[in-house]
Scaffold this motif. Structure first.
Motif, PDB file in Angstrom:
ATOM      1  N   GLN A  30      19.754  15.087  -8.298  1.00 37.87           N
ATOM      2  CA  GLN A  30      19.474  15.148  -9.726  1.00 37.87           C
ATOM      3  C   GLN A  30      18.253  16.025  -9.968  1.00 37.87           C
ATOM      4  OE1 GLN A  30      21.251  13.573 -12.170  1.00 37.87           O
ATOM      5  NE2 GLN A  30      22.674  12.588 -10.775  1.00 37.87           N
ATOM      6  N   ASP A  31      18.346  16.916 -10.960  1.00 32.49           N
ATOM      7  CA  ASP A  31      17.199  17.716 -11.357  1.00 32.49           C
ATOM      8  C   ASP A  31      16.284  16.942 -12.304  1.00 32.49           C
ATOM      9  OD1 ASP A  31      18.068  19.883  -9.851  1.00 32.49           O
ATOM     10  OD2 ASP A  31      19.307  20.648 -11.488  1.00 32.49           O
ATOM     11  N   GLN A  32      16.877  16.088 -13.131  1.00 26.43           N
ATOM     12  CA  GLN A  32      16.123  15.245 -14.052  1.00 26.43           C
ATOM     13  C   GLN A  32      16.316  13.791 -13.671  1.00 26.43           C
ATOM     14  OE1 GLN A  32      17.469  16.334 -17.983  1.00 26.43           O
ATOM     15  NE2 GLN A  32      16.101  18.092 -18.070  1.00 26.43           N
ATOM     16  N   ASP A  33      15.369  12.975 -14.040  1.00 28.94           N
ATOM     17  CA  ASP A  33      15.379  11.570 -13.654  1.00 28.94           C
ATOM     18  C   ASP A  33      16.308  10.771 -14.552  1.00 28.94           C
ATOM     19  OD1 ASP A  33      14.892   9.060 -12.763  1.00 28.94           O
ATOM     20  OD2 ASP A  33      12.773   9.000 -13.319  1.00 28.94           O
ATOM     21  N   PRO A  34      17.483  10.350 -14.078  1.00 28.25           N
ATOM     22  CA  PRO A  34      18.375   9.564 -14.938  1.00 28.25           C
ATOM     23  C   PRO A  34      17.856   8.164 -15.205  1.00 28.25           C
ATOM     24  CG  PRO A  34      19.262   9.706 -12.715  1.00 28.25           C
ATOM     25  CD  PRO A  34      18.065  10.604 -12.750  1.00 28.25           C
ATOM     26  N   ALA A  36      14.976   7.449 -16.137  1.00 31.25           N
ATOM     27  CA  ALA A  36      13.966   7.464 -17.200  1.00 31.25           C
ATOM     28  C   ALA A  36      14.406   6.634 -18.394  1.00 31.25           C
ATOM     29  CB  ALA A  36      13.680   8.902 -17.624  1.00 31.25           C
ATOM     30  N   GLN A  37      15.712   6.428 -18.553  1.00 32.62           N
ATOM     31  CA  GLN A  37      16.207   5.631 -19.663  1.00 32.62           C
ATOM     32  C   GLN A  37      15.878   4.147 -19.503  1.00 32.62           C
ATOM     33  OE1 GLN A  37      20.497   6.315 -19.343  1.00 32.62           O
ATOM     34  NE2 GLN A  37      20.744   4.256 -18.535  1.00 32.62           N
ATOM     35  N   ASN A  38      15.409   3.740 -18.328  1.00 32.38           N
ATOM     36  CA  ASN A  38      15.009   2.348 -18.143  1.00 32.38           C
ATOM     37  C   ASN A  38      13.734   1.998 -18.891  1.00 32.38           C
ATOM     38  OD1 ASN A  38      17.186   2.051 -16.399  1.00 32.38           O
ATOM     39  ND2 ASN A  38      15.961   2.395 -14.555  1.00 32.38           N
ATOM     40  N   VAL A  39      12.994   3.022 -19.314  1.00 29.87           N
ATOM     41  CA  VAL A  39      11.747   2.827 -20.050  1.00 29.87           C
ATOM     42  C   VAL A  39      12.037   2.862 -21.542  1.00 29.87           C
ATOM     43  CG1 VAL A  39       9.459   3.783 -20.497  1.00 29.87           C
ATOM     44  CG2 VAL A  39      10.422   3.852 -18.180  1.00 29.87           C
ATOM     45  N   ALA A  40      11.488   1.923 -22.277  1.00 29.30           N
ATOM     46  CA  ALA A  40      11.747   1.842 -23.708  1.00 29.30           C
ATOM     47  C   ALA A  40      11.164   3.041 -24.441  1.00 29.30           C
ATOM     48  CB  ALA A  40      11.162   0.557 -24.283  1.00 29.30           C
ATOM     49  N   PHE A 166       5.585   1.459 -12.464  1.00 25.57           N
ATOM     50  CA  PHE A 166       5.945   1.720 -13.860  1.00 25.57           C
ATOM     51  C   PHE A 166       7.412   2.104 -13.896  1.00 25.57           C
ATOM     52  CE2 PHE A 166       6.579   4.884 -17.283  1.00 25.57           C
ATOM     53  CZ  PHE A 166       6.291   4.073 -18.376  1.00 25.57           C
ATOM     54  N   GLY A 167       8.177   1.465 -14.787  1.00 22.47           N
ATOM     55  CA  GLY A 167       9.600   1.746 -14.858  1.00 22.47           C
ATOM     56  C   GLY A 167      10.332   1.240 -13.630  1.00 22.47           C
ATOM     57  N   TYR A 168      11.532   1.745 -13.432  1.00 23.08           N
ATOM     58  CA  TYR A 168      12.350   1.361 -12.281  1.00 23.08           C
ATOM     59  C   TYR A 168      13.174   2.558 -11.847  1.00 23.08           C
ATOM     60  CZ  TYR A 168      16.023  -0.916  -9.553  1.00 23.08           C
ATOM     61  OH  TYR A 168      16.912  -1.266  -8.562  1.00 23.08           O
ATOM     62  N   GLU A 169      12.959   3.015 -10.624  1.00 19.88           N
ATOM     63  CA  GLU A 169      13.633   4.193 -10.094  1.00 19.88           C
ATOM     64  C   GLU A 169      14.802   3.846  -9.177  1.00 19.88           C
ATOM     65  OE1 GLU A 169      13.197   7.263 -10.921  1.00 19.88           O
ATOM     66  OE2 GLU A 169      11.461   6.939 -12.224  1.00 19.88           O
ATOM     67  N   TYR A 180      23.219   3.566  -8.349  1.00 24.57           N
ATOM     68  CA  TYR A 180      22.137   3.247  -7.422  1.00 24.57           C
ATOM     69  C   TYR A 180      21.515   4.515  -6.849  1.00 24.57           C
ATOM     70  CZ  TYR A 180      24.078  -1.470  -7.518  1.00 24.57           C
ATOM     71  OH  TYR A 180      24.535  -2.703  -7.930  1.00 24.57           O
ATOM     72  N   ASN A 181      20.189   4.554  -6.836  1.00 25.85           N
ATOM     73  CA  ASN A 181      19.452   5.656  -6.244  1.00 25.85           C
ATOM     74  C   ASN A 181      19.281   5.364  -4.753  1.00 25.85           C
ATOM     75  OD1 ASN A 181      17.728   7.723  -5.540  1.00 25.85           O
ATOM     76  ND2 ASN A 181      16.284   7.373  -7.217  1.00 25.85           N
ATOM     77  N   ARG A 182      19.970   6.148  -3.913  1.00 26.35           N
ATOM     78  CA  ARG A 182      19.923   5.867  -2.491  1.00 26.35           C
ATOM     79  C   ARG A 182      18.556   6.195  -1.879  1.00 26.35           C
ATOM     80  NH1 ARG A 182      23.293   7.105   0.915  1.00 26.35           N
ATOM     81  NH2 ARG A 182      25.183   7.413  -0.322  1.00 26.35           N
ATOM     82  N   VAL A 183      17.688   6.896  -2.600  1.00 22.30           N
ATOM     83  CA  VAL A 183      16.340   7.165  -2.107  1.00 22.30           C
ATOM     84  C   VAL A 183      15.556   5.868  -1.962  1.00 22.30           C
ATOM     85  CG1 VAL A 183      14.142   8.289  -2.659  1.00 22.30           C
ATOM     86  CG2 VAL A 183      16.295   9.496  -3.044  1.00 22.30           C
TER      87      VAL A 183
END
Length: 296
Positions: A30-34, A36-40, A166-169, A180-183
């Protein structure tokens, strides 16, 4: 080889190619963080700042500033919790389960470790905001975690596995499915099909303090203040820990090997392999100014 055999082989190759293409599409970088939508959504954010100075002789005890961001504290201790242990995450059992990291809890016998676990969310698109310890006026207060549509404040604690302070990656909801982020997760490709890879800029996100600190504020703790988006997340409807999560903690409180006084910071069971099931008919409650129908 007759015409029908050649046709069958060609169709088999085409199906295999389509399957591989779909698999690659689900596990692409991913080039952008998907996540990021976990943050209000909120106004302009700001960098983390240290809580008000403490541990000063004769200084008045400051009032906790967590009341607008978290559940009411449920435990109080006079000693800081031990550092977070390093441990292995079991793979998720099936699609749709959310990782809830382990944490130190308190009893009259001292601190004990509540194992991390994969948990079935209580309602669609629910995310888990972990609990945390905060230091105020010579005491350590524990603010329990909660479920919500966005990630709230968890003290800036780096619990690992996508909870970087902060947030959840670790992943995100999309179209009723969790990706799921396999990282940050231990993925079994035979069981989990919606995966991607994204490396978050952890250094830019993490607050100041010991990387293994398990509490916020005070000497040796993480120096972080809640951000506007975390306040907005708390204003949305949330639900407290489910009964299966409470039982997970209660079981740990009866196991001698979970106590820091016995395990010297290395719990006998840091994570449970058996997933925790969701309570039924969970109805999130609003803290003021939320929209219960908002889903990803």
């Amino acid at each position: 080889m007759n015409r029908f055999s050649r046709l069958a082989i060609a169709m088999s190759f085409a199906a295999a190619a389509a399957f591989c293409a779909a698999a690659v599409a689900q596990d692409q970088g991913q080039d952008q963080d998907p996540a990021a939508q976990n943050v209000a959504p909120s106004g302009p954010s700001y960098t983390t700042e240290a809580p008000p100075p403490q541990n000063q002789p004769g200084a008045a005890a400051p009032a906790p500033d967590d009341q607008d961001y978290a559940e009411q504290p449920t435990e109080t201790a006079t000693q800081p919790p031990p550092p977070l242990p390093d441990y292995q995450q079991p793979p998720p059992p099936v699609d749709g389960y959310i990782w809830t990291p382990g944490y130190w809890a308190w009893s009259p016998q001292g601190y004990y470790w509540v194992p991390g676990a994969w948990v079935e969310p209580p309602y669609p698109s629910a995310l888990w905001t972990p609990g945390y310890w905060g230091f105020y006026g010579g005491r350590y207060l524990f603010y329990p975690g909660h479920w919500g549509l966005h990630i709230g404040f968890y003290g800036g604690i780096n619990y690992g596995f996508g909870y970087i302070g902060f947030g959840y990656e670790g992943g995100y909801w999309h179209g009723g499915h969790f990706f799921y982020n396999r990282v940050y997760n231990n993925i079994n490709a035979r069981m989990i099909h919606n995966v991607y890879s994204y490396h978050a800029n952890v250094r830019a996100i993490m607050a100041r303090g010991n990387a293994r600190a398990s509490y916020r504020g005070g000497r040796g703790g993480v120096q972080a203040r809640p951000r506007p988006s975390e306040r907005e997340a708390w204003r949305e409807p949330t639900a407290p820990r489910m009964s299966s999560q409470v039982r997970n903690a209660e079981r740990s409180s009866r196991e001698p090997g979970q106590f820091a006084s016995r395990n010297h910071g290395r719990p006998a069971q840091a994570a449970v392999r058996e997933p925790l099931r969701a309570d039924r008919n969970v109805r999130p409650q609003s803290h003021g100014g939320g929209n219960a129908e908002q889903h990803h």
